[in-house]
Design a protein around this motif. Structure first.
Motif, PDB file in Angstrom:
ATOM      1  N   THR A  92       0.798  -1.158   0.024  1.00  0.00           N
ATOM      2  CA  THR A  92      -0.159   0.021  -0.071  1.00  0.00           C
ATOM      3  C   THR A  92       1.043   1.177  -0.190  1.00  0.00           C
ATOM      4  O   THR A  92       2.242   1.247   0.290  1.00  0.00           O
ATOM      5  CB  THR A  92      -0.829   0.054   1.082  1.00  0.00           C
ATOM      6  OG1 THR A  92      -0.043   0.251   2.219  1.00  0.00           O
ATOM      7  CG2 THR A  92      -1.794  -1.301   1.411  1.00  0.00           C
ATOM      8  N   VAL A  93       0.340   2.334  -0.289  1.00  0.00           N
ATOM      9  CA  VAL A  93       0.748   3.716  -0.333  1.00  0.00           C
ATOM     10  C   VAL A  93       1.445   3.967   1.231  1.00  0.00           C
ATOM     11  O   VAL A  93       2.581   4.166   1.424  1.00  0.00           O
ATOM     12  CB  VAL A  93      -0.052   4.870  -0.641  1.00  0.00           C
ATOM     13  CG1 VAL A  93       0.553   6.213  -0.344  1.00  0.00           C
ATOM     14  CG2 VAL A  93      -0.447   4.706  -2.139  1.00  0.00           C
ATOM     15  N   ALA A  94       0.435   3.497   2.178  1.00  0.00           N
ATOM     16  CA  ALA A  94       0.938   3.680   3.508  1.00  0.00           C
ATOM     17  C   ALA A  94       2.193   2.859   4.027  1.00  0.00           C
ATOM     18  O   ALA A  94       3.135   3.291   4.629  1.00  0.00           O
ATOM     19  CB  ALA A  94      -0.227   3.433   4.455  1.00  0.00           C
ATOM     20  N   GLU A  95       2.242   1.534   3.613  1.00  0.00           N
ATOM     21  CA  GLU A  95       3.322   0.716   4.001  1.00  0.00           C
ATOM     22  C   GLU A  95       4.470   1.307   3.181  1.00  0.00           C
ATOM     23  O   GLU A  95       5.774   1.377   4.015  1.00  0.00           O
ATOM     24  CB  GLU A  95       3.247  -0.568   3.158  1.00  0.00           C
ATOM     25  CG  GLU A  95       2.025  -1.505   4.109  1.00  0.00           C
ATOM     26  CD  GLU A  95       1.561  -2.840   3.485  1.00  0.00           C
ATOM     27  OE1 GLU A  95       1.815  -3.831   3.902  1.00  0.00           O
ATOM     28  OE2 GLU A  95       1.550  -2.704   2.079  1.00  0.00           O
ATOM     29  N   ASN A  96       4.521   1.567   1.974  1.00  0.00           N
ATOM     30  CA  ASN A  96       5.685   2.355   1.182  1.00  0.00           C
ATOM     31  C   ASN A  96       6.137   3.554   1.916  1.00  0.00           C
ATOM     32  O   ASN A  96       7.268   3.871   2.024  1.00  0.00           O
ATOM     33  CB  ASN A  96       5.449   2.544  -0.321  1.00  0.00           C
ATOM     34  CG  ASN A  96       5.488   1.187  -0.888  1.00  0.00           C
ATOM     35  OD1 ASN A  96       6.544   0.594  -0.955  1.00  0.00           O
ATOM     36  ND2 ASN A  96       4.254   0.636  -1.239  1.00  0.00           N
ATOM     37  N   SER A 143       2.208   3.919  -9.644  1.00  0.00           N
ATOM     38  CA  SER A 143       1.113   4.801  -8.781  1.00  0.00           C
ATOM     39  C   SER A 143       1.275   4.761  -7.510  1.00  0.00           C
ATOM     40  O   SER A 143       1.391   5.986  -6.928  1.00  0.00           O
ATOM     41  CB  SER A 143      -0.199   4.913  -9.544  1.00  0.00           C
ATOM     42  OG  SER A 143      -0.383   5.033 -10.797  1.00  0.00           O
ATOM     43  N   ILE A 144       1.310   3.526  -6.974  1.00  0.00           N
ATOM     44  CA  ILE A 144       1.406   3.561  -5.407  1.00  0.00           C
ATOM     45  C   ILE A 144       2.730   4.071  -5.223  1.00  0.00           C
ATOM     46  O   ILE A 144       2.812   4.820  -4.057  1.00  0.00           O
ATOM     47  CB  ILE A 144       1.351   2.144  -4.932  1.00  0.00           C
ATOM     48  CG1 ILE A 144      -0.147   1.498  -5.357  1.00  0.00           C
ATOM     49  CG2 ILE A 144       1.838   1.786  -3.700  1.00  0.00           C
ATOM     50  CD1 ILE A 144      -0.248  -0.019  -4.827  1.00  0.00           C
ATOM     51  N   LEU A 145       3.923   3.932  -5.641  1.00  0.00           N
ATOM     52  CA  LEU A 145       5.005   4.335  -5.433  1.00  0.00           C
ATOM     53  C   LEU A 145       5.197   5.576  -5.568  1.00  0.00           C
ATOM     54  O   LEU A 145       5.857   6.565  -4.640  1.00  0.00           O
ATOM     55  CB  LEU A 145       6.280   3.495  -6.160  1.00  0.00           C
ATOM     56  CG  LEU A 145       6.521   2.106  -5.742  1.00  0.00           C
ATOM     57  CD1 LEU A 145       7.446   1.692  -6.469  1.00  0.00           C
ATOM     58  CD2 LEU A 145       6.754   2.033  -4.179  1.00  0.00           C
ATOM     59  N   ARG A 146       4.654   6.296  -6.705  1.00  0.00           N
ATOM     60  CA  ARG A 146       4.725   7.691  -6.857  1.00  0.00           C
ATOM     61  C   ARG A 146       3.850   8.540  -5.989  1.00  0.00           C
ATOM     62  O   ARG A 146       4.534   9.777  -5.361  1.00  0.00           O
ATOM     63  CB  ARG A 146       4.236   8.139  -8.287  1.00  0.00           C
ATOM     64  CG  ARG A 146       4.383   9.592  -8.730  1.00  0.00           C
ATOM     65  CD  ARG A 146       5.826   9.876  -8.496  1.00  0.00           C
ATOM     66  NE  ARG A 146       6.011  11.181  -8.811  1.00  0.00           N
ATOM     67  CZ  ARG A 146       6.088  12.176  -7.833  1.00  0.00           C
ATOM     68  NH1 ARG A 146       6.343  11.912  -6.538  1.00  0.00           N
ATOM     69  NH2 ARG A 146       6.514  13.387  -8.050  1.00  0.00           N
ATOM     70  N   PHE A 152       5.766  11.680   1.011  1.00  0.00           N
ATOM     71  CA  PHE A 152       6.899  11.662   1.662  1.00  0.00           C
ATOM     72  C   PHE A 152       7.790  13.034   1.633  1.00  0.00           C
ATOM     73  O   PHE A 152       8.014  13.723   2.457  1.00  0.00           O
ATOM     74  CB  PHE A 152       8.041  10.566   1.006  1.00  0.00           C
ATOM     75  CG  PHE A 152       9.351  10.513   1.865  1.00  0.00           C
ATOM     76  CD1 PHE A 152       9.506  10.243   3.047  1.00  0.00           C
ATOM     77  CD2 PHE A 152      10.288  11.027   0.781  1.00  0.00           C
ATOM     78  CE1 PHE A 152      10.702  10.420   3.565  1.00  0.00           C
ATOM     79  CE2 PHE A 152      11.529  11.134   1.547  1.00  0.00           C
ATOM     80  CZ  PHE A 152      11.777  10.746   2.830  1.00  0.00           C
ATOM     81  N   HIS A 153       7.746  13.415   0.269  1.00  0.00           N
ATOM     82  CA  HIS A 153       8.555  14.681   0.148  1.00  0.00           C
ATOM     83  C   HIS A 153       7.799  16.054   0.560  1.00  0.00           C
ATOM     84  O   HIS A 153       8.351  16.745   1.009  1.00  0.00           O
ATOM     85  CB  HIS A 153       8.842  14.780  -1.456  1.00  0.00           C
ATOM     86  CG  HIS A 153      10.099  14.140  -1.556  1.00  0.00           C
ATOM     87  ND1 HIS A 153      11.342  14.609  -1.878  1.00  0.00           N
ATOM     88  CD2 HIS A 153      10.277  12.926  -2.375  1.00  0.00           C
ATOM     89  CE1 HIS A 153      12.246  13.694  -2.376  1.00  0.00           C
ATOM     90  NE2 HIS A 153      11.626  12.783  -2.241  1.00  0.00           N
TER      91      HIS A 153
END
Length: 166
Positions: A92-96, A143-146, A152-153
């Motif tokens: 997930t986005v949250a995990e990453n 998309s999840i990583l982006r 994060f940024h």
């Protein structure tokens, strides 16, 4: 190492924050990487001398241990695969985002002035274990990583040595 879990594992392992009860790291040939103490020391020494960290992310699809929840660097070698012990998921986005924050925390604790550059690999998935087309799986994976990278940024926008390179 193209998933955030594996990158975070490397930093956690190098600095003694994490130990692993099973083999999680295999090279492209299926050869198991060692958790050798001398390799750990060399890895930590490299990190301690690094002024620019360039971290490229590629996949949100991961294989994991059903016993520990730990994620593998890549798919488990066919000769070692056990469906009772190994699972596949789309992270997930949250995990990453959590993994990106772990990587950042460890780097900043040891190398506060280092530049940290994140990129997202343009190399597409060539296969997926999901019941969707590879094109669809690739789009979702990137998309999840982006999105994780953007969140994060945004949360670390005050750090002038932190970059995203598209």
């Amino acid at each position: 190492m193209v998933n955030t879990f594996a990158v975070a594992q490397q930093f956690q392992w190098a600095y003694g924050e994490k130990e692993f009860d099973e083999s999680l790291w295999y090279d492209k040939s299926g050869v198991e990487a060692s958790y050798d103490a001398a390799i750990r020391e060399r890895t930590r020494a490299i990190f301690d001398r690094t002024d620019i960290f360039l971290i490229t992310l590629g996949l949100s699809e991961v294989w994991y241990s059903k016993l520990t929840g730990d994620v593998f660097w890549r798919a488990i070698p066919r000769s070692k695969f056990d469906p009772l012990r190994h699972g596949f998921k789309v992270s997930t986005v949250a995990e990453n985002l959590e993994n990106l924050n772990t990587i950042y925390r460890i780097i900043r604790a040891r190398r506060p002035n280092a530049s940290v550059i994140f990129t997202l690999s343009p190399v597409p998935l060539l296969a997926t274990f999901r019941p969707v087309s590879c094109i669809t799986a690739n789009s979702v994976s990137k998309s999840i990583l982006r999105v994780a990278l953007d969140e994060f940024h945004t949360s670390h926008s005050q750090d002038k040595q932190l970059f995203y390179f598209p």
